[in-house]
Scaffold this motif. Sequence first.
Motif, PDB file in Angstrom:
ATOM      1  N   TRP A  19      14.251  -3.995  57.846  1.00 47.30           N
ATOM      2  CA  TRP A  19      14.595  -5.547  58.187  1.00 47.30           C
ATOM      3  C   TRP A  19      14.876  -5.869  59.665  1.00 47.30           C
ATOM      4  O   TRP A  19      15.309  -4.626  60.425  1.00 47.30           O
ATOM      5  CB  TRP A  19      15.809  -6.172  57.518  1.00 47.30           C
ATOM      6  CG  TRP A  19      16.889  -5.280  57.307  1.00 47.30           C
ATOM      7  CD1 TRP A  19      17.090  -4.053  56.908  1.00 47.30           C
ATOM      8  CD2 TRP A  19      18.152  -5.778  58.155  1.00 47.30           C
ATOM      9  NE1 TRP A  19      18.475  -3.896  57.023  1.00 47.30           N
ATOM     10  CE2 TRP A  19      19.104  -4.858  57.999  1.00 47.30           C
ATOM     11  CE3 TRP A  19      18.296  -7.028  59.080  1.00 47.30           C
ATOM     12  CZ2 TRP A  19      20.356  -4.920  58.661  1.00 47.30           C
ATOM     13  CZ3 TRP A  19      19.506  -6.974  59.689  1.00 47.30           C
ATOM     14  CH2 TRP A  19      20.686  -5.880  59.511  1.00 47.30           C
ATOM     15  N   GLN A  40      25.633  -8.642  60.148  1.00 45.80           N
ATOM     16  CA  GLN A  40      24.387  -9.351  59.619  1.00 45.80           C
ATOM     17  C   GLN A  40      24.481  -9.177  57.996  1.00 45.80           C
ATOM     18  O   GLN A  40      24.339 -10.179  57.287  1.00 45.80           O
ATOM     19  CB  GLN A  40      23.108  -9.042  60.336  1.00 45.80           C
ATOM     20  CG  GLN A  40      21.916  -9.889  59.798  1.00 45.80           C
ATOM     21  CD  GLN A  40      22.162 -11.128  60.039  1.00 45.80           C
ATOM     22  OE1 GLN A  40      22.763 -11.761  60.935  1.00 45.80           O
ATOM     23  NE2 GLN A  40      21.617 -12.104  58.988  1.00 45.80           N
ATOM     24  N   GLU A  41      24.301  -7.808  57.748  1.00 47.19           N
ATOM     25  CA  GLU A  41      23.923  -7.652  56.113  1.00 47.19           C
ATOM     26  C   GLU A  41      25.235  -8.064  55.200  1.00 47.19           C
ATOM     27  O   GLU A  41      25.288  -8.662  54.235  1.00 47.19           O
ATOM     28  CB  GLU A  41      23.614  -6.325  55.862  1.00 47.19           C
ATOM     29  CG  GLU A  41      24.910  -5.052  56.131  1.00 47.19           C
ATOM     30  CD  GLU A  41      24.153  -3.643  56.247  1.00 47.19           C
ATOM     31  OE1 GLU A  41      22.890  -3.482  55.775  1.00 47.19           O
ATOM     32  OE2 GLU A  41      25.109  -2.783  56.344  1.00 47.19           O
ATOM     33  N   ALA A  43      27.270 -10.844  55.955  1.00 52.16           N
ATOM     34  CA  ALA A  43      27.235 -12.157  56.018  1.00 52.16           C
ATOM     35  C   ALA A  43      25.990 -12.470  55.132  1.00 52.16           C
ATOM     36  O   ALA A  43      26.321 -13.640  54.508  1.00 52.16           O
ATOM     37  CB  ALA A  43      26.863 -12.896  57.426  1.00 52.16           C
ATOM     38  N   GLU A  44      24.925 -12.176  55.036  1.00 50.67           N
ATOM     39  CA  GLU A  44      23.862 -12.402  54.059  1.00 50.67           C
ATOM     40  C   GLU A  44      24.427 -12.142  52.643  1.00 50.67           C
ATOM     41  O   GLU A  44      23.966 -12.967  51.847  1.00 50.67           O
ATOM     42  CB  GLU A  44      22.583 -11.701  54.373  1.00 50.67           C
ATOM     43  CG  GLU A  44      21.916 -12.105  55.624  1.00 50.67           C
ATOM     44  CD  GLU A  44      20.558 -11.063  55.901  1.00 50.67           C
ATOM     45  OE1 GLU A  44      20.352 -10.388  55.141  1.00 50.67           O
ATOM     46  OE2 GLU A  44      20.295 -11.106  57.078  1.00 50.67           O
ATOM     47  N   TYR A  45      25.221 -11.061  52.325  1.00 50.89           N
ATOM     48  CA  TYR A  45      25.752 -10.864  51.073  1.00 50.89           C
ATOM     49  C   TYR A  45      26.647 -11.844  50.625  1.00 50.89           C
ATOM     50  O   TYR A  45      26.549 -12.373  49.554  1.00 50.89           O
ATOM     51  CB  TYR A  45      26.113  -9.291  50.802  1.00 50.89           C
ATOM     52  CG  TYR A  45      26.797  -9.140  49.707  1.00 50.89           C
ATOM     53  CD1 TYR A  45      26.153  -8.895  48.566  1.00 50.89           C
ATOM     54  CD2 TYR A  45      28.429  -9.289  49.502  1.00 50.89           C
ATOM     55  CE1 TYR A  45      26.686  -8.726  47.297  1.00 50.89           C
ATOM     56  CE2 TYR A  45      28.803  -9.138  48.246  1.00 50.89           C
ATOM     57  CZ  TYR A  45      28.052  -8.981  47.171  1.00 50.89           C
ATOM     58  OH  TYR A  45      28.532  -8.522  45.962  1.00 50.89           O
ATOM     59  N   ALA A  47      27.125 -14.784  51.582  1.00 47.70           N
ATOM     60  CA  ALA A  47      26.551 -16.214  51.422  1.00 47.70           C
ATOM     61  C   ALA A  47      25.752 -16.251  49.916  1.00 47.70           C
ATOM     62  O   ALA A  47      25.911 -17.191  49.509  1.00 47.70           O
ATOM     63  CB  ALA A  47      25.311 -16.409  52.528  1.00 47.70           C
ATOM     64  N   SER A  48      25.106 -15.290  49.598  1.00 43.90           N
ATOM     65  CA  SER A  48      24.541 -15.153  48.236  1.00 43.90           C
ATOM     66  C   SER A  48      25.240 -14.753  47.160  1.00 43.90           C
ATOM     67  O   SER A  48      25.386 -15.013  45.820  1.00 43.90           O
ATOM     68  CB  SER A  48      23.278 -14.374  48.242  1.00 43.90           C
ATOM     69  OG  SER A  48      23.361 -13.020  48.510  1.00 43.90           O
TER      70      SER A  48
END
Length: 131
Positions: A19, A40-41, A43-45, A47-48
């Motif tokens: 990625w 980054q990882e 923040a993505e986690y 958020a979802s």
Amino acid sequence: MAKVSFVDETTAGAREPAWALEIFEERLTLRELVRRRIFQEVAEYNASRSGPFRGLVQPTRTERALNGDRESAPPRRVDPDRQVALAEEAFARNGFVVLVGDRQVDDLDQVVDLGRDTEVTFLKLVPLVGG
């Protein structure tokens, strides 16, 4: 601006899909590169919050057995600062090595050059059985 691809591998041969993350600096310390990857990882986690967290640092099989099955529990918010601290500890105890291009970086404070398509491999070391 550099487009840095992150790849996770293990010495057992497993390889996760790469990625990418855009980074505006051409030179960063490995510590900062690891921090940005983790932020980054996380923040993505956060958020979802779908499924278990699959970041750079994961609990060992023994830790999962001792703490019970967390995958069936409701997902919790992951603290990025805690994950960075865990990653730095893991790096210090040789839990993983980092390759930038084809060169190993063995110091978190070492400055690495980031080109347009730099690949950063996090090679997670798998302990030997009985050792």
